[in-house]
Design a protein around this motif. Structure first.
Motif, PDB file in Angstrom:
ATOM      1  N   GLU A  26       0.824  -1.213   0.000  1.00  0.00           N
ATOM      2  CA  GLU A  26       0.000   0.000   0.000  1.00  0.00           C
ATOM      3  C   GLU A  26       0.855   1.258   0.000  1.00  0.00           C
ATOM      4  O   GLU A  26       0.527   2.241  -0.681  1.00  0.00           O
ATOM      5  CB  GLU A  26      -0.933  -0.019   1.209  1.00  0.00           C
ATOM      6  CG  GLU A  26      -2.058  -1.038   1.107  1.00  0.00           C
ATOM      7  CD  GLU A  26      -2.842  -1.181   2.403  1.00  0.00           C
ATOM      8  OE1 GLU A  26      -3.953  -1.730   2.361  1.00  0.00           O
ATOM      9  OE2 GLU A  26      -2.332  -0.749   3.461  1.00  0.00           O
ATOM     10  N   ALA A  27       1.950   1.226   0.756  1.00  0.00           N
ATOM     11  CA  ALA A  27       2.850   2.386   0.780  1.00  0.00           C
ATOM     12  C   ALA A  27       3.508   2.588  -0.581  1.00  0.00           C
ATOM     13  O   ALA A  27       3.590   3.714  -1.087  1.00  0.00           O
ATOM     14  CB  ALA A  27       3.914   2.201   1.859  1.00  0.00           C
ATOM     15  N   GLU A  28       3.977   1.501  -1.192  1.00  0.00           N
ATOM     16  CA  GLU A  28       4.607   1.600  -2.508  1.00  0.00           C
ATOM     17  C   GLU A  28       3.603   2.073  -3.558  1.00  0.00           C
ATOM     18  O   GLU A  28       3.935   2.874  -4.443  1.00  0.00           O
ATOM     19  CB  GLU A  28       5.177   0.234  -2.916  1.00  0.00           C
ATOM     20  CG  GLU A  28       6.362  -0.235  -2.070  1.00  0.00           C
ATOM     21  CD  GLU A  28       7.647   0.493  -2.416  1.00  0.00           C
ATOM     22  OE1 GLU A  28       7.656   1.300  -3.372  1.00  0.00           O
ATOM     23  OE2 GLU A  28       8.659   0.260  -1.729  1.00  0.00           O
ATOM     24  N   ALA A  29       2.359   1.590  -3.468  1.00  0.00           N
ATOM     25  CA  ALA A  29       1.333   2.005  -4.428  1.00  0.00           C
ATOM     26  C   ALA A  29       1.057   3.496  -4.320  1.00  0.00           C
ATOM     27  O   ALA A  29       0.889   4.189  -5.329  1.00  0.00           O
ATOM     28  CB  ALA A  29       0.054   1.206  -4.194  1.00  0.00           C
ATOM     29  N   LYS A  30       1.027   4.010  -3.107  1.00  0.00           N
ATOM     30  CA  LYS A  30       0.769   5.436  -2.927  1.00  0.00           C
ATOM     31  C   LYS A  30       1.933   6.275  -3.443  1.00  0.00           C
ATOM     32  O   LYS A  30       1.729   7.293  -4.114  1.00  0.00           O
ATOM     33  CB  LYS A  30       0.518   5.735  -1.452  1.00  0.00           C
ATOM     34  CG  LYS A  30       0.159   7.192  -1.186  1.00  0.00           C
ATOM     35  CD  LYS A  30      -0.299   7.404   0.230  1.00  0.00           C
ATOM     36  CE  LYS A  30      -0.724   8.850   0.433  1.00  0.00           C
ATOM     37  NZ  LYS A  30      -1.211   9.107   1.805  1.00  0.00           N
ATOM     38  N   ILE A  31       3.162   5.830  -3.139  1.00  0.00           N
ATOM     39  CA  ILE A  31       4.345   6.571  -3.581  1.00  0.00           C
ATOM     40  C   ILE A  31       4.418   6.626  -5.102  1.00  0.00           C
ATOM     41  O   ILE A  31       4.767   7.648  -5.696  1.00  0.00           O
ATOM     42  CB  ILE A  31       5.630   5.921  -3.003  1.00  0.00           C
ATOM     43  CG1 ILE A  31       5.686   6.077  -1.479  1.00  0.00           C
ATOM     44  CG2 ILE A  31       6.875   6.515  -3.651  1.00  0.00           C
ATOM     45  CD1 ILE A  31       5.745   7.505  -1.010  1.00  0.00           C
ATOM     46  N   HIS A  32       4.075   5.513  -5.760  1.00  0.00           N
ATOM     47  CA  HIS A  32       4.196   5.432  -7.224  1.00  0.00           C
ATOM     48  C   HIS A  32       2.891   5.783  -7.939  1.00  0.00           C
ATOM     49  O   HIS A  32       2.834   5.705  -9.174  1.00  0.00           O
ATOM     50  CB  HIS A  32       4.650   4.033  -7.632  1.00  0.00           C
ATOM     51  CG  HIS A  32       6.056   3.704  -7.237  1.00  0.00           C
ATOM     52  ND1 HIS A  32       6.371   3.131  -6.028  1.00  0.00           N
ATOM     53  CD2 HIS A  32       7.233   3.885  -7.880  1.00  0.00           C
ATOM     54  CE1 HIS A  32       7.682   2.956  -5.942  1.00  0.00           C
ATOM     55  NE2 HIS A  32       8.235   3.420  -7.058  1.00  0.00           N
ATOM     56  N   ASP A  33       1.836   6.110  -7.162  1.00  0.00           N
ATOM     57  CA  ASP A  33       0.555   6.490  -7.750  1.00  0.00           C
ATOM     58  C   ASP A  33       0.046   5.411  -8.712  1.00  0.00           C
ATOM     59  O   ASP A  33      -0.242   5.670  -9.881  1.00  0.00           O
ATOM     60  CB  ASP A  33       0.682   7.832  -8.482  1.00  0.00           C
ATOM     61  CG  ASP A  33      -0.688   8.412  -8.852  1.00  0.00           C
ATOM     62  OD1 ASP A  33      -1.677   8.015  -8.191  1.00  0.00           O
ATOM     63  OD2 ASP A  33      -0.772   9.216  -9.792  1.00  0.00           O
ATOM     64  N   MET A  34      -0.063   4.192  -8.199  1.00  0.00           N
ATOM     65  CA  MET A  34      -0.568   3.083  -9.003  1.00  0.00           C
ATOM     66  C   MET A  34      -1.442   2.189  -8.138  1.00  0.00           C
ATOM     67  O   MET A  34      -1.494   2.338  -6.924  1.00  0.00           O
ATOM     68  CB  MET A  34       0.587   2.279  -9.617  1.00  0.00           C
ATOM     69  CG  MET A  34       1.520   1.644  -8.598  1.00  0.00           C
ATOM     70  SD  MET A  34       2.789   0.602  -9.369  1.00  0.00           S
ATOM     71  CE  MET A  34       3.614   1.756 -10.431  1.00  0.00           C
TER      72      MET A  34
END
Length: 323
Positions: A26-34
């Motif tokens: 979830e953190a990676e998805a938010k950072i990469h906007d995906m």
């Protein structure tokens, strides 16, 4: 996820490990906007990161740990090289994972917290701060391979619990206060009900004398640390307060449970609290008593006393021991 789901690990271990990995994704998805399903792990997808996460879940399950408290997390400065090139410390995913955690400036220019470590501690820690009062049972150390720094490259874990035979459980809570002198008094009752629905453990109203001699009301409430931001936002939005004081506090509690008692009015809920399986307090559920009193036209105190009598006559179930 497929690797863990198809493993022979116990269900609690699989669920805890997957919860940590989901938090990381979830953190990676938010950072990469995906979207969550499109996230690609780089460094954190390596075998050692998977082992770190799963081994932590196995260890907590094996040690029968029921709650985790973490010290304040050290935040460092400088840059770190990763799949995307040079990034500032803390790495973006690390900082995102530490939302809601208590952190401090470690005044170091080397990475002290990795995304994997941040995912583990943020998914498991129920609170941050000083070590809670407990009887220490076991101590463990994990040592890293990095050398040449002023502080030890070590992680320490302390396993403990309440003192054997203790009559009380020990908890850490947040105490919030807001003093108000310009709100319609009719708004207080709905506000209290809303705060309790949103997770406040207790809410009280205290009359106070404020500046320029104005009478006011102090709203004081108790909540778990994990709900601090949510409760403060609700209090600010639903009242006329423009500031909320808060601090951590320790509290001791009796063992407690809710049982159902057979009465002439039908099944009634009763709160029982005590220690060492011995009930010290027997309190009928007020709303149940009020409902019966209104429906049957009986005095509320008569219904209340009858429920207590039935509870004592039928014998109370043993109170579960402190975890």
């Amino acid at each position: 996820r497929t690797l863990i789901d198809s493993s022979a690990l116990p269900a609690p271990v699989r669920n805890r490990a997957l919860a940590i990995i989901k938090r990381l994704a979830e953190a990676e998805a938010k950072i990469h906007d995906m979207s969550l399903e499109d996230v690609a792990f780089h460094e954190v997808g390596a075998v050692d990161s998977i082992v770190d996460i799963v081994a932590t879940a196995i260890g907590l399950h094996h040690l029968e740990v029921t709650s985790v408290v973490a010290s304040s997390i050290p935040i460092s400065h400088g840059m770190v090289r990763c799949q995307h090139g040079l990034l500032p410390l803390p790495a973006p995913a690390t900082l995102e994972l530490l939302r809601g955690a208590r952190v401090h400036d470690a005044q170091r220019n080397v990475e002290l917290v990795t995304p994997t470590g941040a995912a583990i501690v943020s998914a498991l820690a129920g609170s941050y701060g000083r070590m809670p009062e407990m009887t220490v049972d076991r101590i463990g150390y994990g040592l890293g391979g990095r050398r040449g720094h002023a502080v030890p490259n070590a992680l320490r874990a302390v396993l403990g619990g309440p003192e054997e035979g203790s009559a009380f459980s020990h908890e850490q809570v947040m105490v919030l206060e807001a003093s108000i002198d310009d709100m319609n008094p009719q708004f207080y009752a709905p506000l209290m009900e809303r705060l309790l629905r949103e997770g406040a453990i207790d809410v009280v109203l205290v009359p106070v004398q404020m500046k320029k001699g104005r009478p006011g009301t102090m709203i004081q409430l108790v909540c778990d640390e994990g709900r601090l931001q949510q409760i403060v936002a609700l209090l600010m939005r639903e009242s006329t307060s423009i500031g909320v004081r808060y601090h951590r506090a320790n509290r001791m509690c009796l063992e407690r449970q809710v049982i159902e008692v057979t009465t002439p009015f039908g099944p009634m809920r009763v709160k029982v609290s005590g220690s060492g399986h011995e009930p010290w307090n027997v309190m009928p559920e007020f709303e149940d008593c009020r409902r019966v009193a209104e429906a049957r036209g009986l005095p509320l105190k008569q219904v209340h006393q009858e429920v207590i009598r039935c509870a004592l006559e039928q014998g109370l179930a043993p109170i579960p021991p402190i975890a």
